[in-house]
Design an enzyme around this catalytic site. Structure first.
Site, PDB file in Angstrom:
ATOM      1  N   HIS A 173       0.814  -1.220   0.000  1.00  0.00           N
ATOM      2  CA  HIS A 173       0.000   0.000   0.000  1.00  0.00           C
ATOM      3  C   HIS A 173       0.848   1.270   0.000  1.00  0.00           C
ATOM      4  CE1 HIS A 173       0.343   0.064   4.530  1.00  0.00           C
ATOM      5  NE2 HIS A 173       0.299   1.360   4.299  1.00  0.00           N
ATOM      6  N   SER A 214       4.029   2.562   8.174  1.00  0.00           N
ATOM      7  CA  SER A 214       3.748   1.536   7.163  1.00  0.00           C
ATOM      8  C   SER A 214       4.980   1.176   6.339  1.00  0.00           C
ATOM      9  CB  SER A 214       2.647   2.021   6.219  1.00  0.00           C
ATOM     10  OG  SER A 214       1.412   2.071   6.877  1.00  0.00           O
ATOM     11  N   GLY A 215       5.099  -0.115   6.074  1.00  0.00           N
ATOM     12  CA  GLY A 215       6.202  -0.601   5.255  1.00  0.00           C
ATOM     13  C   GLY A 215       7.457  -0.908   6.034  1.00  0.00           C
TER      14      GLY A 215
END
Length: 200
Positions: free
Chosen positions: A5, A147-148
Site C-alpha cells: 500500500h 507503514s512498510g
C-alpha cells in the site's frame, strides 16, 4: 521490502539507507534508486485487511554495508512467533494518534500477540488473517506513517529476522486496547520472495 500500500505506480521512488534524522544529512546515508518494484500479485488496493500487503524493491546498485547499514534474514516459510515474543518496530510514524511526525527514527520493543488472541472477537476478529502477525499493545505500537517498516526479531540463533512488514493500525487510534499493530507476516511469503529474487 515494504508494504504494497506504500507503492503507487507512476510515482518515482528513492531508497535511503542509513537514514536516522530526516531533517539533516548526517553523512552516512546512501541514496539509491530502485531498478524495479514488485508488488504482490494478489494485493488489492481497496482492501488492506485482505492481506498480501507486501512489495519488494530491487536496488539499482549494491548497498555498502557498514556500521549504519546491515542486512537481516528472511524467516523460514511458515515460521510463527510465539505469543509474547519481543521484537522491535522502527519507523518515522506519528508519535501518537494524530500527533507529530518525529525527526529521528523511533524504535520500540513490543510483544507479539499470537493469532489465537489477536483474532478473538473482542480483538481484531476476522480482520486479521493467518498471513499477518500482530504486535504491540496499549502502551507501545505502530502509528500512521510507520507503514512498510520492519518488525525485527532476534532469533534463537543470534541472527536478526524481518518477521513483519507494517500494514495497518486501528481507525480508533494507534494505541487502542486489544487492537495491536498488524504486520504482513513475512514467513507466509518466503516462496514468493525467493522466486522474485531468483528471477530478477
Amino acid at each position: 521490502m515494504t508494504a504494497a500500500h506504500c507503492i503507487t505506480f507512476g510515482r518515482t521512488y528513492r531508497v535511503i539507507l542509513g537514514e536516522y534524522n530526516r531533517n539533516i544529512q548526517e553523512g552516512g546515508e546512501q541514496f539509491i534508486m530502485p531498478s524495479v518494484i514488485h508488488v504482490h500479485p494478489n494485493w488489492n488496493t481497496n482492501c488492506v485487511a485482505c492481506g498480501n500487503d507486501i512489495a519488494l524493491i530491487k536496488l539499482s546498485k549494491h548497498a555498502v554495508l557498514n556500521d549504519k547499514v546491515q542486512t537481516a534474514c528472511i524467516p523460514p516459510f511458515g515460521d510463527i512467533l510465539p505469543n509474547n515474543f519481543y521484537c522491535y518496530i522502527t519507523g518515522w510514524g506519528r508519535l501518537y494518534t494524530n500527533g507529530p511526525f518525529p525527526e529521528k527514527l523511533q524504535q520500540a520493543y513490543i510483544p507479539v500477540i499470537d493469532y489465537t488472541h489477536c483474532s478473538a472477537p473482542d480483538w481484531w476478529g476476522t480482520t486479521v488473517k493467518r498471513t499477518m502477525v500482530c504486535a504491540g499493545g496499549s502502551e507501545k505500537s505502530g502509528c500512521n506513517g510507520d507503514s512498510g517498516g520492519p518488525l525485527n526479531c532476534k532469533g534463537f540463533d543470534g541472527l536478526w529476522y524481518v518477521h513483519g512488514v507494517t500494514s495497518f493500525v486501528s481507525s480508533y487510534g494507534c494505541n487502542t486496547i486489544r487492537k495491536p499493530t498488524v504486520w504482513t507476516r513475512v514467513s507466509a511469503f518466503t516462496y514468493w520472495i525467493s522466486e522474485i529474487m531468483v528471477n530478477n
